[in-house]
Write a protein that holds these residues in place. Structure first.
Motif, PDB file in Angstrom:
ATOM      1  N   GLY A 168       0.726  -1.120  -0.133  1.00 11.29           N
ATOM      2  CA  GLY A 168      -0.090   0.169  -0.035  1.00 11.29           C
ATOM      3  C   GLY A 168       1.069   1.354  -0.043  1.00 11.29           C
ATOM      4  O   GLY A 168       0.245   2.285  -0.667  1.00 11.29           O
ATOM      5  N   PHE A 169       1.945   1.134   0.871  1.00 13.39           N
ATOM      6  CA  PHE A 169       2.837   2.382   0.924  1.00 13.39           C
ATOM      7  C   PHE A 169       3.779   2.556  -0.344  1.00 13.39           C
ATOM      8  O   PHE A 169       3.993   3.599  -0.844  1.00 13.39           O
ATOM      9  N   SER A 170       4.116   1.476  -0.732  1.00 15.73           N
ATOM     10  CA  SER A 170       5.138   1.323  -1.877  1.00 15.73           C
ATOM     11  C   SER A 170       4.490   1.618  -3.147  1.00 15.73           C
ATOM     12  O   SER A 170       5.224   2.476  -4.064  1.00 15.73           O
ATOM     13  N   ALA A 171       3.350   1.309  -3.381  1.00 17.07           N
ATOM     14  CA  ALA A 171       2.843   1.445  -4.916  1.00 17.07           C
ATOM     15  C   ALA A 171       1.367   1.392  -4.789  1.00 17.07           C
ATOM     16  O   ALA A 171       0.632   0.481  -5.144  1.00 17.07           O
ATOM     17  N   PRO A 172       0.827   2.658  -3.880  1.00 21.12           N
ATOM     18  CA  PRO A 172      -0.592   2.834  -3.990  1.00 21.12           C
ATOM     19  C   PRO A 172      -1.400   3.180  -5.478  1.00 21.12           C
ATOM     20  O   PRO A 172      -2.669   2.278  -5.400  1.00 21.12           O
ATOM     21  N   THR A 199     -12.384   6.681  -7.460  1.00 21.59           N
ATOM     22  CA  THR A 199     -13.451   7.206  -7.470  1.00 21.59           C
ATOM     23  C   THR A 199     -14.263   7.676  -6.410  1.00 21.59           C
ATOM     24  O   THR A 199     -14.819   8.710  -6.111  1.00 21.59           O
ATOM     25  N   LEU A 200     -14.177   6.490  -5.483  1.00 21.09           N
ATOM     26  CA  LEU A 200     -14.809   6.759  -4.145  1.00 21.09           C
ATOM     27  C   LEU A 200     -14.212   7.668  -3.054  1.00 21.09           C
ATOM     28  O   LEU A 200     -14.882   8.083  -2.118  1.00 21.09           O
ATOM     29  N   SER A 201     -12.819   7.969  -3.299  1.00 21.48           N
ATOM     30  CA  SER A 201     -12.381   8.751  -2.533  1.00 21.48           C
ATOM     31  C   SER A 201     -12.741  10.433  -2.995  1.00 21.48           C
ATOM     32  O   SER A 201     -11.949  11.213  -2.300  1.00 21.48           O
ATOM     33  N   GLY A 202     -13.215  10.423  -4.203  1.00 21.75           N
ATOM     34  CA  GLY A 202     -13.407  11.780  -4.570  1.00 21.75           C
ATOM     35  C   GLY A 202     -12.220  12.339  -5.058  1.00 21.75           C
ATOM     36  O   GLY A 202     -11.973  13.620  -5.072  1.00 21.75           O
ATOM     37  N   GLY A 203     -11.387  11.682  -5.524  1.00 20.68           N
ATOM     38  CA  GLY A 203     -10.164  12.252  -6.046  1.00 20.68           C
ATOM     39  C   GLY A 203      -9.011  12.313  -5.264  1.00 20.68           C
ATOM     40  O   GLY A 203      -7.685  12.775  -5.653  1.00 20.68           O
ATOM     41  N   ALA A 204      -9.161  11.817  -3.878  1.00 22.38           N
ATOM     42  CA  ALA A 204      -8.204  11.844  -2.892  1.00 22.38           C
ATOM     43  C   ALA A 204      -7.181  10.932  -3.119  1.00 22.38           C
ATOM     44  O   ALA A 204      -6.156  10.791  -2.612  1.00 22.38           O
ATOM     45  N   GLY A 205      -7.532   9.836  -3.702  1.00 21.68           N
ATOM     46  CA  GLY A 205      -6.927   8.615  -3.863  1.00 21.68           C
ATOM     47  C   GLY A 205      -6.475   7.939  -2.712  1.00 21.68           C
ATOM     48  O   GLY A 205      -7.315   8.127  -1.613  1.00 21.68           O
ATOM     49  N   THR A 206      -5.741   6.920  -2.617  1.00 23.91           N
ATOM     50  CA  THR A 206      -5.196   6.026  -1.704  1.00 23.91           C
ATOM     51  C   THR A 206      -4.222   6.674  -0.758  1.00 23.91           C
ATOM     52  O   THR A 206      -4.162   6.360   0.439  1.00 23.91           O
ATOM     53  N   MET A 207      -3.426   7.493  -1.316  1.00 24.34           N
ATOM     54  CA  MET A 207      -2.489   8.461  -0.349  1.00 24.34           C
ATOM     55  C   MET A 207      -2.814   9.902  -0.353  1.00 24.34           C
ATOM     56  O   MET A 207      -2.225  10.546  -0.874  1.00 24.34           O
ATOM     57  N   PRO A 208      -3.726  10.390   0.525  1.00 21.66           N
ATOM     58  CA  PRO A 208      -3.716  11.817   0.673  1.00 21.66           C
ATOM     59  C   PRO A 208      -2.507  12.447   1.256  1.00 21.66           C
ATOM     60  O   PRO A 208      -1.748  11.709   1.884  1.00 21.66           O
ATOM     61  N   GLU A 209      -2.614  13.755   0.981  1.00 19.35           N
ATOM     62  CA  GLU A 209      -1.341  14.296   1.553  1.00 19.35           C
ATOM     63  C   GLU A 209      -1.541  14.428   3.329  1.00 19.35           C
ATOM     64  O   GLU A 209      -2.504  14.341   3.611  1.00 19.35           O
TER      65      GLU A 209
END
Lengths: 126, 195
Positions: free
Chosen positions: A84-88, A101-111
């Motif tokens: 998850g950390f190395s290749a989100p 899509t579900l994160s509303g564009g925030a993706g798996t690794m938000p700032e």
């Protein structure tokens, strides 16, 4: 083919064989000596004691199948975290873009800052 | 010890096994009185050798004692059936070993013993002839015939001992008895058939 007379003869022979081999005193003595030896061992041996009580952790570990199972679960968790950390993006591509899509564009690794200024939560649909 | 016998004589074999495991001194004697003659008789007829049969009977009884600790009084095997099974297996082991060691062994050799004139000798000769005839049968047939016709067990009991179905037992005993009759047919006079 056995006729009735032969059959009667055989039956007589079988009858004679019944009880023809009574055990002698010597054999009885040997068998009883064996019995005494085994019985002494049986009565001398302490009953198997239940294992010392396990704590809550031991109980939990036993419930999921013992320490081998724990190491398997731990290994799988660590592997998931590392991927998850190395290749989100890879994880997102495996989900067919659903996470994005579900994160509303925030993706798996938000700032990381978005975690406490609330922007990631507000922009997300979930 | 003899004072214990009347009390234990009313108990089942399974209950005696539990008593034995608990250290009761009379249980071993009661079980020996009941089961050793059966083990010895079975082994003697299947092996055709008294000394070997005594060894097998003693070994089988030893295994019975050792099994006492884990014996379940309810729902477990009957000690007698269990013992017959052990004897059957020990006999098979010995027969196979003997066959490997002496493949030219003549199964009729025992029948050629010198005929006696006294009644005891006649009985001995009859048993020798029976043993020799039994030795001609395949192992399973021999076991089935001995258990059915000499030990007097039921077909379901034999099925449990030999680990086969009841129908197989019926077939084994029928074929075994037929073969036995054929082998002994030539010795009718010596065996008292014609008396």
């Amino acid at each position: 083919m056995i006729d009735d007379r032969d059959d009667a003869g055989l039956e007589a022979l079988f009858r004679a064989a019944r009880g023809a081999e009574a055990p002698g005193d010597d054999l009885v003595a040997r068998v009883l000596a064996d019995a005494a030896e085994v019985q002494a061992e049986l009565t001398a041996a302490p009953a198997p004691r239940p294992r010392a009580g396990r704590g809550w952790l031991g109980g939990l570990v036993q419930t999921i199948g013992g320490w081998p199972a724990v190491s398997g679960v731990t290994l799988a968790g660590l592997a998931g975290l590392a991927i998850g950390f190395s290749a989100p993006d890879l994880v997102d591509s495996w989900s067919g873009g659903q996470i994005w899509t579900l994160s509303g564009g925030a993706g798996t690794m938000p700032e990381i800052g978005a975690l406490w200024d609330g922007t990631w939560e507000e922009t997300g649909d979930v | 010890m003899s004072q214990d016998l009347p009390a234990v004589s009313r108990l089942s074999d399974g209950a005696l096994m539990v008593l034995f495991a608990n250290g009761d001194p009379g249980a071993a004697r009661a079980l020996t009185t009941r089961l050793l003659p059966r083990a010895l008789s079975h082994a003697a007829r299947v092996l055709g050798d008294r000394a070997e049969a005594e060894d097998v009977a003693q070994e089988a009884m030893m295994r019975l004692w050792k099994a006492a600790r884990d014996w379940r009084q309810d729902g477990g095997a009957e000690p007698a059936t269990w013992l017959y099974r052990v004897v059957a297996n020990l006999c098979v082991d010995r027969l196979r070993r003997a066959r490997r060691l002496d493949p030219l062994d003549d199964p009729d050799a025992a029948a050629d013993s010198t005929p006696g004139v006294e009644a005891r000798m006649v009985e001995t000769e009859r048993m020798a002839a029976l043993d020799a005839a039994l030795a001609n049968l395949p192992e399973r047939q021999r076991q089935a015939v001995v258990l059915r016709h000499i030990e007097g067990l039921s077909n379901p009991e034999i099925a449990m001992i030999l680990d086969v179905g009841v129908e197989a037992v019926e077939s084994l005993t029928a074929r075994g008895k037929r073969a036995l009759g054929a082998v002994l047919a030539g010795r009718k006079e010596a065996l008292g058939y014609d008396r």
